[in-house]
Design a protein around this motif. Structure first.
Motif, PDB file in Angstrom:
ATOM      1  N   PRO A  48       0.853  -1.224  -0.057  1.00  0.00           N
ATOM      2  CA  PRO A  48       0.015   0.007  -0.018  1.00  0.00           C
ATOM      3  C   PRO A  48       0.880   1.108  -0.086  1.00  0.00           C
ATOM      4  CG  PRO A  48       0.125  -0.972   2.293  1.00  0.00           C
ATOM      5  CD  PRO A  48       0.964  -1.835   1.430  1.00  0.00           C
ATOM      6  N   ASP A  49       1.780   1.267  -1.013  1.00  0.00           N
ATOM      7  CA  ASP A  49       2.705   2.487  -1.205  1.00  0.00           C
ATOM      8  C   ASP A  49       2.488   3.245  -2.260  1.00  0.00           C
ATOM      9  OD1 ASP A  49       4.593   4.206  -1.302  1.00  0.00           O
ATOM     10  OD2 ASP A  49       6.353   2.957  -1.272  1.00  0.00           O
ATOM     11  N   PRO A  50       1.691   4.289  -2.252  1.00  0.00           N
ATOM     12  CA  PRO A  50       1.170   5.014  -3.439  1.00  0.00           C
ATOM     13  C   PRO A  50       2.491   5.597  -4.246  1.00  0.00           C
ATOM     14  CG  PRO A  50       0.492   6.410  -1.351  1.00  0.00           C
ATOM     15  CD  PRO A  50       1.251   4.873  -1.056  1.00  0.00           C
ATOM     16  N   LEU A  51       3.543   5.898  -3.537  1.00  0.00           N
ATOM     17  CA  LEU A  51       4.557   6.442  -4.404  1.00  0.00           C
ATOM     18  C   LEU A  51       5.153   5.475  -5.281  1.00  0.00           C
ATOM     19  CD1 LEU A  51       6.207   8.846  -1.930  1.00  0.00           C
ATOM     20  CD2 LEU A  51       4.497   9.466  -3.780  1.00  0.00           C
ATOM     21  N   SER A  52       5.270   4.198  -4.654  1.00  0.00           N
ATOM     22  CA  SER A  52       5.946   3.227  -5.766  1.00  0.00           C
ATOM     23  C   SER A  52       5.022   2.811  -7.018  1.00  0.00           C
ATOM     24  CB  SER A  52       5.945   2.002  -4.769  1.00  0.00           C
ATOM     25  OG  SER A  52       6.835   2.121  -3.803  1.00  0.00           O
ATOM     26  N   TRP A  53       3.513   2.978  -6.836  1.00  0.00           N
ATOM     27  CA  TRP A  53       2.839   2.652  -7.793  1.00  0.00           C
ATOM     28  C   TRP A  53       2.848   3.933  -8.674  1.00  0.00           C
ATOM     29  CZ3 TRP A  53      -2.539  -0.165  -7.360  1.00  0.00           C
ATOM     30  CH2 TRP A  53      -2.447  -1.156  -6.545  1.00  0.00           C
ATOM     31  N   TRP A  54       2.952   5.041  -8.320  1.00  0.00           N
ATOM     32  CA  TRP A  54       3.115   6.332  -8.861  1.00  0.00           C
ATOM     33  C   TRP A  54       4.132   6.072 -10.022  1.00  0.00           C
ATOM     34  CZ3 TRP A  54       0.433   9.997 -11.284  1.00  0.00           C
ATOM     35  CH2 TRP A  54       1.043  11.124 -11.692  1.00  0.00           C
ATOM     36  N   ASP A  55       5.489   5.821  -9.179  1.00  0.00           N
ATOM     37  CA  ASP A  55       6.592   5.466 -10.277  1.00  0.00           C
ATOM     38  C   ASP A  55       6.549   4.521 -11.044  1.00  0.00           C
ATOM     39  OD1 ASP A  55       8.114   7.842  -8.733  1.00  0.00           O
ATOM     40  OD2 ASP A  55       8.916   6.225  -7.429  1.00  0.00           O
ATOM     41  N   LEU A  56       5.471   3.416 -10.767  1.00  0.00           N
ATOM     42  CA  LEU A  56       5.499   2.665 -11.961  1.00  0.00           C
ATOM     43  C   LEU A  56       4.644   2.960 -13.022  1.00  0.00           C
ATOM     44  CD1 LEU A  56       5.880  -0.346 -12.605  1.00  0.00           C
ATOM     45  CD2 LEU A  56       3.733  -1.119 -11.255  1.00  0.00           C
ATOM     46  N   PHE A  57       3.531   3.652 -12.642  1.00  0.00           N
ATOM     47  CA  PHE A  57       2.875   4.181 -13.674  1.00  0.00           C
ATOM     48  C   PHE A  57       3.612   5.200 -14.479  1.00  0.00           C
ATOM     49  CE2 PHE A  57       0.622   8.146 -14.779  1.00  0.00           C
ATOM     50  CZ  PHE A  57      -0.172   7.798 -16.069  1.00  0.00           C
ATOM     51  N   ARG A  58       4.386   6.078 -14.065  1.00  0.00           N
ATOM     52  CA  ARG A  58       5.257   6.937 -14.735  1.00  0.00           C
ATOM     53  C   ARG A  58       6.243   6.453 -15.625  1.00  0.00           C
ATOM     54  NH1 ARG A  58       8.032  11.471 -11.668  1.00  0.00           N
ATOM     55  NH2 ARG A  58       9.049   9.608 -10.589  1.00  0.00           N
ATOM     56  N   ASN A  59       6.861   5.218 -15.154  1.00  0.00           N
ATOM     57  CA  ASN A  59       8.094   4.742 -15.896  1.00  0.00           C
ATOM     58  C   ASN A  59       7.050   3.892 -17.066  1.00  0.00           C
ATOM     59  OD1 ASN A  59      10.056   5.333 -14.512  1.00  0.00           O
ATOM     60  ND2 ASN A  59       9.846   3.638 -12.958  1.00  0.00           N
ATOM     61  N   LEU A  60       6.005   3.411 -16.938  1.00  0.00           N
ATOM     62  CA  LEU A  60       5.435   2.478 -17.895  1.00  0.00           C
ATOM     63  C   LEU A  60       4.637   3.582 -19.039  1.00  0.00           C
ATOM     64  CD1 LEU A  60       4.282  -0.565 -16.715  1.00  0.00           C
ATOM     65  CD2 LEU A  60       6.387  -0.107 -17.780  1.00  0.00           C
TER      66      LEU A  60
END
Length: 300
Positions: A180-192
């Motif tokens: 449940p870490d929104p920043l890790s999810w955000w980085d994943l979205f940005r990278n993809l």
């Protein structure tokens, strides 16, 4: 089913759908993969979706529901239906999990919801999205090698930031989507959201590098509409685009721009298009509105 039997079974791949359920059904019927009632009729065929089920179109959740039902029905018939996570699935999951949680952009912050809405998010999809659907999506891989084809969503080498093998990449992403870490999810979205890695003079080298790391002989991807790569009118797109010295195949017909829903049988047998002038091989990342984030996210 053994490896030899799987190699013999027909392999089909679907590009970005973006909520265009009826167009998807028509394309699958044209390949005899579903019947008039949208039930599996493909027998032992293998079907892979390259991601981006939702956003920009009228019925993204209908696409999710169809894919889930085809996964069950095809398995019962001795076939299979699989999917890869696209950046729009990751964004939708982020909205579903974190909503208005702030995430950083250059010069300030924004939220998952704001970026989702800017990039074609449909409130009707979010209202219908269920825990079961979210759990199913979050359990899907981001990359796979099938019959010598490296299947990924984005035309990007960003996958290598998550591992040196298919297993490592998919495992790292699965771990991120369990936390449940929104920043890790955000980085994943940005990278993809990155695009265009296999274009231009260096594109063939980038494609070869990704293949050497993750395996396969040819990359098959979606994400960047073919009209963005070629400058063509979307309505004139009739099939996949092969480029990067034959090492990459683009299956995104630009359906939300007026192009087709592409469903291709692999390996391709059609002649490969010629190499385009470099001026047409510049992609601007104009598909995504990340505010002031564009350069930082690697969209261009």
């Amino acid at each position: 089913m053994g490896a030899a039997a799987e190699q013999d079974a027909p392999l089909y791949v679907v590009g970005d759908v973006h909520g265009h359920l009826e167009e998807l059904k028509a394309a699958l019927r044209a390949r005899d993969l579903i019947d008039e009632d949208a039930h599996w009729s493909g027998g032992r065929s293998r079907l892979w979706f390259l991601g981006d089920f939702t956003d920009r179109g009228p019925d993204g959740i209908g696409v999710v529901e169809l894919a889930m039902s085809l996964a069950r029905e095809s398995a019962e018939a001795g076939g299979s239906t699989r999917m890869l996570l696209g950046n729009h699935e990751i964004l939708l999951l982020g909205v579903f999990r974190f909503g208005d949680h702030p995430v950083p952009v250059a010069g300030g912050s924004t939220t998952f919801r704001e970026i989702w809405l800017r990039n074609g998010g449909m409130q009707s999809d979010l209202e219908r999205f269920t825990d079961e659907q979210a759990d199913w999506l979050a359990g899907q891989p981001v990359a796979a090698v099938v019959d010598g084809h490296l299947l990924i969503h984005s035309d990007s080498n960003a996958y290598l930031e998550y591992g040196d093998t298919i297993e490592e990449v998919d495992g790292t992403v699965a771990d991120i989507l369990r936390e449940p870490d929104p920043l890790s999810w955000w980085d994943l979205f940005r990278n993809l959201t990155r695009r265009g890695a296999f274009m231009g003079e260096v594109g063939p080298y980038a494609a070869a590098d990704l293949l050497s790391e993750l395996g396969g002989r040819r990359i098959v991807h979606g994400h960047t509409p073919i009209p963005y790569q070629t400058g063509e009118d979307p309505s004139t797109i009739t099939g996949p685009r092969v480029y990067a010295d034959g090492q990459a195949v683009n299956l995104d017909g630009g359906i939300y721009l007026g192009g087709p829903c592409l469903v291709a049988r692999l390996p391709l047998t059609a002649p490969e298009p010629g190499v385009l002038p470099s001026a047409l091989e510049e992609t601007q990342g104009r598909e995504y509105d990340l505010g002031d984030l564009a350069a930082d996210a690697g969209d261009e």
